[in-house]
Design a protein around this motif. Structure first.
Motif, short mmCIF file in Angstrom:
data_model
loop_
_atom_site.label_atom_id
_atom_site.label_comp_id
_atom_site.label_asym_id
_atom_site.label_seq_id
_atom_site.Cartn_x
_atom_site.Cartn_y
_atom_site.Cartn_z
N PHE A 109 0.85 -1.18 0.00
CA PHE A 109 0.00 0.00 0.00
C PHE A 109 0.90 1.24 0.00
N GLU A 110 0.47 2.27 -0.69
CA GLU A 110 1.23 3.51 -0.69
C GLU A 110 1.21 4.14 0.70
N HIS A 204 -8.70 2.35 -3.25
CA HIS A 204 -7.49 2.32 -4.08
C HIS A 204 -6.28 2.71 -3.22
N ASN A 206 -2.74 1.86 -4.28
CA ASN A 206 -1.45 1.89 -4.98
C ASN A 206 -1.70 2.22 -6.44
N LYS A 207 -1.53 3.50 -6.78
CA LYS A 207 -1.90 3.96 -8.13
C LYS A 207 -1.09 3.28 -9.23
N ASP A 208 0.12 2.83 -8.92
CA ASP A 208 0.95 2.17 -9.94
C ASP A 208 0.38 0.83 -10.36
N LEU A 209 -0.47 0.25 -9.52
CA LEU A 209 -1.06 -1.06 -9.82
C LEU A 209 -2.47 -0.95 -10.39
N PHE A 210 -2.97 0.26 -10.54
CA PHE A 210 -4.33 0.44 -11.06
C PHE A 210 -4.49 -0.28 -12.40
N ARG A 212 -5.69 -2.91 -10.62
CA ARG A 212 -5.62 -3.98 -9.61
C ARG A 212 -4.92 -3.44 -8.35
N ASP A 213 -5.46 -2.35 -7.83
CA ASP A 213 -4.83 -1.70 -6.67
C ASP A 213 -5.77 -1.67 -5.47
N THR A 214 -6.73 -2.57 -5.44
CA THR A 214 -7.58 -2.74 -4.27
C THR A 214 -7.58 -4.23 -3.90
N ARG A 218 -8.38 -7.86 -6.61
CA ARG A 218 -7.44 -8.98 -6.72
C ARG A 218 -8.05 -10.30 -6.23
#
Length: 287
Positions: A109-110, A204, A206-210, A212-214, A218
């Motif tokens: 997580f960010e 959300h 982790n914007k880099d994984l958007f 699939r950032d929740t 996943r």
């Protein structure tokens, strides 16, 4: 420190998976395939305590008391996943989550403001307490009904522990903590105005994984959560209002001020932001 007291308190009411779950009362005729599938999804979402704990420890390196409390929270939340998997292992082994399915929801997580994250998870515990109470009512098989009731009680206790740390933060940081808690309180108590229920599993992080950032995105079935809430356990407006009422009630106790609506809490948030600006505004400009 709060950790020693919380450890003693939670240790005294901790349930035993072998002794306190009535496994012998299982009635397979009362468990549908549809219900069993939801147990699998809940087992996976509870596994998300792992990345959440990694986040908490990273973002609270300056707070050893709270970090120590994570040892309790992490243990009990992972136990939730474990007891659901144990249920499936005993009665529906074909649906036990694979290690890969569990590992899919472990991602970074960010970094986020620690006070806001604390309030977010406090609200998440309130919401999950109500979700699991409703799930216990929806299920028909007696053992899983008992398990969901047990988990709901744990979530309520966790919320109470988070509230203790929030009170400590208000005493330590004043308006900064109040503004942070009110900000997230407004967000989490406004769920009925949004397209989906707000909970740490579907935010959300982790914007880099958007996209699939929740946690939800996943899961083996990313659409499951909304279907479970809307069509299965039927977490309707009446139940949503119970969540909102609990958030507002606890904010009233925490801030020593009555909040009857989200709008009142939002006005308070703005007051706290203004209070934080006053010292800077009052400083005379240099000649």
């Amino acid at each position: 420190m709060l950790y020693p007291e919380l450890f003693k308190q939670l240790e005294s009411v901790r349930w035993d998976m072998d002794k306190d779950i009535p496994w012998s009362q299982f009635d397979g005729s009362l468990l549908s395939d549809e219900q069993a599938q939801t147990i699998k999804m809940n087992a996976i979402t509870e596994w998300a305590a792992l990345p959440a704990t990694e986040m908490f420890l990273r973002d609270n390196r300056d707070d050893s008391d709270f970090s120590a409390f994570m040892s309790i929270w992490f243990f009990e939340e992972q136990k939730h996943s474990l007891v659901l998997m144990e249920y499936l292992k005993r009665f529906r082994p074909d649906l036990v989550p694979t290690e890969q399915e569990l590992h899919e929801i472990r991602f970074e997580f960010e970094p986020a403001p620690a006070l806001e994250t604390l309030m977010l998870h406090f609200c998440g515990e309130i919401r999950l307490n109500h979700w699991y109470r409703r799930a216990s009512e929806w299920h028909t098989e007696p053992v899983i009904k008992h398990i969901y009731q047990t988990l709901s009680q744990d979530e309520a206790r966790h919320g109470g522990a988070y509230l203790r740390y929030m009170k400590r933060a208000v005493n330590k940081f004043g308006s900064e903590a109040k503004a942070a808690f009110a900000k997230i309180g407004v967000l989490m108590a406004s769920a009925r105005r949004t397209a989906q229920a707000l909970h740490p599993t579907n935010l959300h992080v982790n914007k880099d994984l958007f996209p699939r950032d929740t946690i939800q995105s996943r899961l083996p079935d990313p659409e499951w959560l909304e279907h479970w809430l809307d069509k299965q356990i039927k977490f309707d407006l009446q139940w949503e209002n119970k969540v909102i009422e609990r958030i507002l009630h606890n904010m009233s106790l925490l801030m020593n001020r009555s909040f009857k609506s989200v709008q009142e809490l939002n006005r308070y948030r703005k007051e706290m932001l203004a209070a934080m600006q006053q010292p800077a505004d009052a400083t005379p400009s240099p000649a």
